[in-house]
Design an enzyme around this catalytic site. Structure first.
Site, PDB file in Angstrom:
ATOM      1  N   THR A  72     -28.056 -25.188 -29.237  1.00  0.00           N
ATOM      2  CA  THR A  72     -26.990 -24.184 -29.104  1.00  0.00           C
ATOM      3  C   THR A  72     -26.018 -24.278 -30.278  1.00  0.00           C
ATOM      4  O   THR A  72     -25.724 -25.383 -30.749  1.00  0.00           O
ATOM      5  CB  THR A  72     -26.225 -24.409 -27.774  1.00  0.00           C
ATOM      6  OG1 THR A  72     -27.171 -24.395 -26.696  1.00  0.00           O
ATOM      7  CG2 THR A  72     -25.186 -23.339 -27.516  1.00  0.00           C
TER       8      THR A  72
ATOM      9  N   ASP B 142     -22.807 -25.781 -23.224  1.00  0.00           N
ATOM     10  CA  ASP B 142     -23.756 -26.470 -22.339  1.00  0.00           C
ATOM     11  C   ASP B 142     -25.100 -26.443 -23.052  1.00  0.00           C
ATOM     12  O   ASP B 142     -25.815 -25.450 -22.989  1.00  0.00           O
ATOM     13  CB  ASP B 142     -23.843 -25.741 -20.986  1.00  0.00           C
ATOM     14  CG  ASP B 142     -24.899 -26.355 -20.063  1.00  0.00           C
ATOM     15  OD1 ASP B 142     -25.510 -27.372 -20.439  1.00  0.00           O
ATOM     16  OD2 ASP B 142     -25.115 -25.802 -18.969  1.00  0.00           O
TER      17      ASP B 142
ATOM     18  N   TRP C 197     -30.202 -18.638 -22.569  1.00  0.00           N
ATOM     19  CA  TRP C 197     -29.878 -17.345 -23.167  1.00  0.00           C
ATOM     20  C   TRP C 197     -30.970 -16.854 -24.106  1.00  0.00           C
ATOM     21  O   TRP C 197     -30.849 -15.795 -24.718  1.00  0.00           O
ATOM     22  CB  TRP C 197     -28.528 -17.419 -23.889  1.00  0.00           C
ATOM     23  CG  TRP C 197     -27.414 -17.651 -22.918  1.00  0.00           C
ATOM     24  CD1 TRP C 197     -26.806 -18.831 -22.669  1.00  0.00           C
ATOM     25  CD2 TRP C 197     -26.832 -16.701 -22.032  1.00  0.00           C
ATOM     26  NE1 TRP C 197     -25.865 -18.681 -21.680  1.00  0.00           N
ATOM     27  CE2 TRP C 197     -25.852 -17.377 -21.275  1.00  0.00           C
ATOM     28  CE3 TRP C 197     -27.038 -15.338 -21.789  1.00  0.00           C
ATOM     29  CZ2 TRP C 197     -25.082 -16.748 -20.302  1.00  0.00           C
ATOM     30  CZ3 TRP C 197     -26.263 -14.714 -20.823  1.00  0.00           C
ATOM     31  CH2 TRP C 197     -25.305 -15.412 -20.099  1.00  0.00           C
TER      32      TRP C 197
ATOM     33  N   TRP D 231     -23.196 -16.804 -24.176  1.00  0.00           N
ATOM     34  CA  TRP D 231     -22.113 -17.235 -23.300  1.00  0.00           C
ATOM     35  C   TRP D 231     -20.851 -17.311 -24.145  1.00  0.00           C
ATOM     36  O   TRP D 231     -20.881 -17.837 -25.250  1.00  0.00           O
ATOM     37  CB  TRP D 231     -22.468 -18.604 -22.730  1.00  0.00           C
ATOM     38  CG  TRP D 231     -21.365 -19.311 -21.996  1.00  0.00           C
ATOM     39  CD1 TRP D 231     -20.665 -20.378 -22.427  1.00  0.00           C
ATOM     40  CD2 TRP D 231     -20.898 -18.998 -20.691  1.00  0.00           C
ATOM     41  NE1 TRP D 231     -19.766 -20.759 -21.479  1.00  0.00           N
ATOM     42  CE2 TRP D 231     -19.881 -19.931 -20.393  1.00  0.00           C
ATOM     43  CE3 TRP D 231     -21.225 -18.021 -19.736  1.00  0.00           C
ATOM     44  CZ2 TRP D 231     -19.192 -19.914 -19.189  1.00  0.00           C
ATOM     45  CZ3 TRP D 231     -20.528 -18.018 -18.540  1.00  0.00           C
ATOM     46  CH2 TRP D 231     -19.534 -18.948 -18.268  1.00  0.00           C
TER      47      TRP D 231
ATOM     48  N   ASP E 295     -27.827 -19.538 -27.939  1.00  0.00           N
ATOM     49  CA  ASP E 295     -28.928 -20.500 -27.890  1.00  0.00           C
ATOM     50  C   ASP E 295     -29.874 -20.255 -29.064  1.00  0.00           C
ATOM     51  O   ASP E 295     -30.044 -19.112 -29.525  1.00  0.00           O
ATOM     52  CB  ASP E 295     -29.685 -20.368 -26.554  1.00  0.00           C
ATOM     53  CG  ASP E 295     -28.901 -20.985 -25.401  1.00  0.00           C
ATOM     54  OD1 ASP E 295     -27.957 -21.747 -25.682  1.00  0.00           O
ATOM     55  OD2 ASP E 295     -29.241 -20.703 -24.242  1.00  0.00           O
TER      56      ASP E 295
ATOM     57  N   TYR F  17     -36.206 -22.716 -25.283  1.00  0.00           N
ATOM     58  CA  TYR F  17     -34.857 -23.129 -25.676  1.00  0.00           C
ATOM     59  C   TYR F  17     -34.913 -24.404 -26.524  1.00  0.00           C
ATOM     60  O   TYR F  17     -35.592 -25.363 -26.164  1.00  0.00           O
ATOM     61  CB  TYR F  17     -33.989 -23.375 -24.442  1.00  0.00           C
ATOM     62  CG  TYR F  17     -32.693 -24.079 -24.782  1.00  0.00           C
ATOM     63  CD1 TYR F  17     -31.655 -23.394 -25.395  1.00  0.00           C
ATOM     64  CD2 TYR F  17     -32.533 -25.441 -24.526  1.00  0.00           C
ATOM     65  CE1 TYR F  17     -30.464 -24.044 -25.741  1.00  0.00           C
ATOM     66  CE2 TYR F  17     -31.353 -26.095 -24.861  1.00  0.00           C
ATOM     67  CZ  TYR F  17     -30.332 -25.393 -25.476  1.00  0.00           C
ATOM     68  OH  TYR F  17     -29.171 -26.040 -25.823  1.00  0.00           O
TER      69      TYR F  17
HETATM   70  N1  ABN Z   1     -27.510 -22.423 -22.629  1.00  0.00           N
HETATM   71  C1  ABN Z   1     -28.184 -23.640 -22.705  1.00  0.00           C
HETATM   72  C2  ABN Z   1     -29.210 -23.827 -21.630  1.00  0.00           C
HETATM   73  C3  ABN Z   1     -30.520 -23.553 -21.910  1.00  0.00           C
HETATM   74  C4  ABN Z   1     -31.484 -23.732 -20.926  1.00  0.00           C
HETATM   75  C5  ABN Z   1     -31.107 -24.153 -19.665  1.00  0.00           C
HETATM   76  C6  ABN Z   1     -29.772 -24.410 -19.396  1.00  0.00           C
HETATM   77  C7  ABN Z   1     -28.814 -24.250 -20.383  1.00  0.00           C
END
Ligand code: ABN
Length: 180
Positions: A168, A80, A156, A105, A124, A165
């Site tokens: 990923t 995700d 994460w 995750w 992440d 962020y």
């Molecule tokens: N793990 C990815 C993510 C980052 C920020 C918000 C939602 C999902």
């Protein structure tokens, strides 16, 4: 007299028309030959780039499930986020200027080449603004959320030096063995 004049005029006009059309035909033919010869010299954009080698034990990168730049790549079955491989990094390497989150995750994805299930860590990449390219959200085998930390829709970067962020990665951490 006027009949002879008419015939002469008609003959001259026909001759002129014939010559004119032949000349224009030859001109067009010459132009096409010159253009055709110049064709191979023109720059051509070759979209494919160099041939890509498959990662060891993985499907061909020319197939959807072997291409780490696409959401159908086999390791992304529970991802995700934005794919690091579209953001200046690789499927298992964070983009320059970001750092990998130490908490992650985990998912289990089947490698279509050997049919084995692999435990994949979705770390992440943190420290730069969200990449915004190649968003991928597959969540295969996801269970209803009963604890928020048992959900991949989380940032994460919580455990990284920066909470920002970016993208990923999908790192193989082992082969899954079924018990019970
Ligand atoms: N793990 C990815 C993510 C980052 C920020 C918000 C939602 C999902």
């Amino acid at each position: 007299m006027s009949g002879r004049m008419d015939r002469l005029t008609a003959t001259l006009t026909r001759g002129l028309a014939r010559r004119t059309s032949r000349r224009s035909f030859l001109g067009a033919l010459g132009a096409s030959l010159v253009g055709g010869a110049a064709g191979p010299l023109l720059p051509i954009a070759r979209a494919e780039g160099p041939a890509r080698e498959p990662l060891p034990g993985e499907p061909s990168p020319d197939s959807a499930e072997g291409n780490p730049d696409g959401c159908s790549y086999w390791r992304y079955c529970a991802i995700d986020g934005f794919l690091s491989s579209c953001c200046g990094g690789r499927h298992n390497v964070c983009p320059p200027g970001t750092s990998m989150s130490p908490i992650t995750w985990l998912g289990t994805c089947r490698n279509p080449v050997d049919g084995k299930d692999y435990v994949i860590s979705y770390n992440d990449c943190c420290g730069k603004d969200a990449c915004g390219r190649c968003f991928c959200n597959r969540n295969e085998g996801d269970k209803p959320i009963y604890y928020t930390h048992k959900n991949n829709d989380l940032n994460w970067c919580t455990g990284a030096p920066s909470m920002i962020y970016n993208s990923t990665v999908a790192v193989i951490v082992g082969v899954a063995t079924r018990k019970g």
